[in-house]
Design an enzyme around this catalytic site. Structure first.
Site, PDB file in Angstrom:
ATOM      1  CG  ASP A   1       4.774  -3.479  -5.999  1.00 48.22           C
ATOM      2  OD1 ASP A   1       5.417  -2.448  -5.711  1.00 48.22           O
ATOM      3  OD2 ASP A   1       3.807  -3.887  -5.340  1.00 48.22           O
TER       4      ASP A   1
ATOM      5  CG  ASN B   1      -7.288  -6.277  -2.790  1.00 45.24           C
ATOM      6  OD1 ASN B   1      -6.230  -6.085  -2.192  1.00 45.24           O
ATOM      7  ND2 ASN B   1      -7.353  -6.393  -4.103  1.00 45.24           N
TER       8      ASN B   1
ATOM      9  CG  HIS C   1      -2.897  -5.827  -2.839  1.00 50.60           C
ATOM     10  ND1 HIS C   1      -3.578  -5.099  -3.801  1.00 50.60           N
ATOM     11  CD2 HIS C   1      -2.150  -4.892  -2.183  1.00 50.60           C
ATOM     12  CE1 HIS C   1      -3.241  -3.829  -3.735  1.00 50.60           C
ATOM     13  NE2 HIS C   1      -2.380  -3.673  -2.746  1.00 50.60           N
TER      14      HIS C   1
ATOM     15  CD  GLU D   1      -4.652  -6.873  -6.866  1.00 49.93           C
ATOM     16  OE1 GLU D   1      -4.881  -6.881  -5.638  1.00 49.93           O
ATOM     17  OE2 GLU D   1      -4.810  -5.865  -7.579  1.00 49.93           O
TER      18      GLU D   1
HETATM   19  C1  F6R Z   1       3.364  -0.989  -2.887  1.00 51.22           C
HETATM   20  C2  F6R Z   1       2.653  -2.226  -2.697  1.00 51.22           C
HETATM   21  C3  F6R Z   1       1.231  -2.293  -2.294  1.00 51.22           C
HETATM   22  C4  F6R Z   1       0.850  -1.298  -1.202  1.00 51.22           C
HETATM   23  C5  F6R Z   1      -0.633  -1.405  -0.887  1.00 51.22           C
HETATM   24  C6  F6R Z   1      -1.063  -0.358   0.114  1.00 51.22           C
HETATM   25  O1  F6R Z   1       4.720  -1.215  -3.278  1.00 51.22           O
HETATM   26  O2  F6R Z   1       3.251  -3.242  -2.925  1.00 51.22           O
HETATM   27  O3  F6R Z   1       0.926  -3.585  -1.834  1.00 51.22           O
HETATM   28  O4  F6R Z   1       1.616  -1.533  -0.053  1.00 51.22           O
HETATM   29  O5  F6R Z   1      -1.382  -1.264  -2.049  1.00 51.22           O
HETATM   30  O6  F6R Z   1      -0.944   0.914  -0.460  1.00 51.22           O
HETATM   31  P1  F6R Z   1      -1.050   2.216   0.442  1.00 51.22           P
HETATM   32  O7  F6R Z   1       0.054   2.147   1.429  1.00 51.22           O
HETATM   33  O8  F6R Z   1      -0.866   3.362  -0.531  1.00 51.22           O
HETATM   34  O9  F6R Z   1      -2.388   2.191   1.081  1.00 51.22           O
END
Ligand code: F6R
Length: 266
Positions: free
Chosen positions: A69, A138, A140, A145
């Protein structure tokens, strides 16, 4: 799924790095297509991979990588772009060609067209051999989301206030966090041949419990991974703390080690 409750962060990072190393060795000269997550969760594994590259000669030569992303509105060179993050945390420290590390273009004039083109590019590369994932508090994965279609493709999404709040730690203030992102869809991610998801800390415990033991539902997008045959979930004790069947996963893992059978699943 394979569930690995790691004794500590280093052990978890080694497990994730082992899977990456195995995939790199298996695909050999054909070149591995890696799917890379950004965020904090995979960073210890990336650090371990850099160490193996430097000290043990682990090579990424010939590999390609696709990021999950990117924030809409952030050009590739922006301090907080995921394009930049992955270079700082992994790819500029190993022998992967920089031009082979692709991410959606957050500054594209037409983000909708960019999303469709990015999805096509993954297919044209032959698909992802190994996808590394984190998970949002959450539920995702990538930026899918809650409420995301379980068969969604790469697209433009609105980030939830919770994700904006969670990710504001990288920015000067929550107001600076972009409110939209380009993200691989759940259907896109599910096409990866193998998936490793890693999570740590109590803040992820509810999402991890849903991911492994909850009903498959758009409410907790990561639950769609239950429908993929090759998923390894690597968590620390805190992230595993709401798993009802944690003792069973530990027992199954011990049995796997004792009998030296690779890839035992629950
Ligand atoms: C990042 C991504 C997100 C993260 C998620 C957890 O490329 O796609 O889904 O993996 O938000 O973020 P962290 O690891 O910073 O807690």
């Amino acid at each position: 799924m394979e569930i690995h409750i790691a004794a500590d962060a280093e052990a978890g990072a080694r497990t994730v790095a082992d899977v990456v190393e195995q995939t790199l060795r298996e695909t050999g000269e054909l070149g591995t297509v890696l799917g890379l997550a950004t965020g904090d969760s995979p960073v210890p594994a990336y650090t371990e991979l850099i160490r193996r590259h430097r000290e043990e000669g682990l090579s990424f030569a010939g590999s390609r990588a696709f990021l999950l992303d990117e924030y809409v509105g952030l050009p590739a060179g922006h301090d907080q772009s995921y394009h930049r993050f992955i270079r700082e945390q992994l790819t500029s420290h190993v022998d992967i060609d920089d031009a082979a590390v692709l991410s959606p273009d957050g500054a594209a004039a037409d983000p909708v067209a960019e999303a469709a083109a990015y999805d096509r590019r993954i297919g044209e590369a032959g698909g992802v051999d190994l996808q590394i994932l984190g998970i949002g508090s959450n539920g995702h994965i990538a930026f899918n989301e809650p409420g995301s279609s379980l068969v969604s493709r790469t697209r433009v999404v609105a980030l939830t206030p919770r994700t904006i709040e969670d990710n504001s730690r990288y920015f000067e203030s929550p107001d600076e966090v972009p409110v939209r992102a380009l993200t691989q869809g759940l259907g896109t991610i599910l096409e990866a041949r193998r998936i490793v998801l890693t999570a740590s800390g109590e803040g992820k415990a509810a999402a991890v419990a849903r991911l492994v033991e909850g009903s498959v539902s758009a409410r907790w997008p990561a639950t769609i991974l239950q429908m993929h045959p090759e998923v390894l979930v690597v968590v620390d004790e805190a992230a595993a703390s709401q798993l009802e069947l944690a003792d069973y996963y530990r027992y199954a893992r011990d049995l796997e080690v004792e009998h030296a059978v690779a890839g035992q699943r629950v």
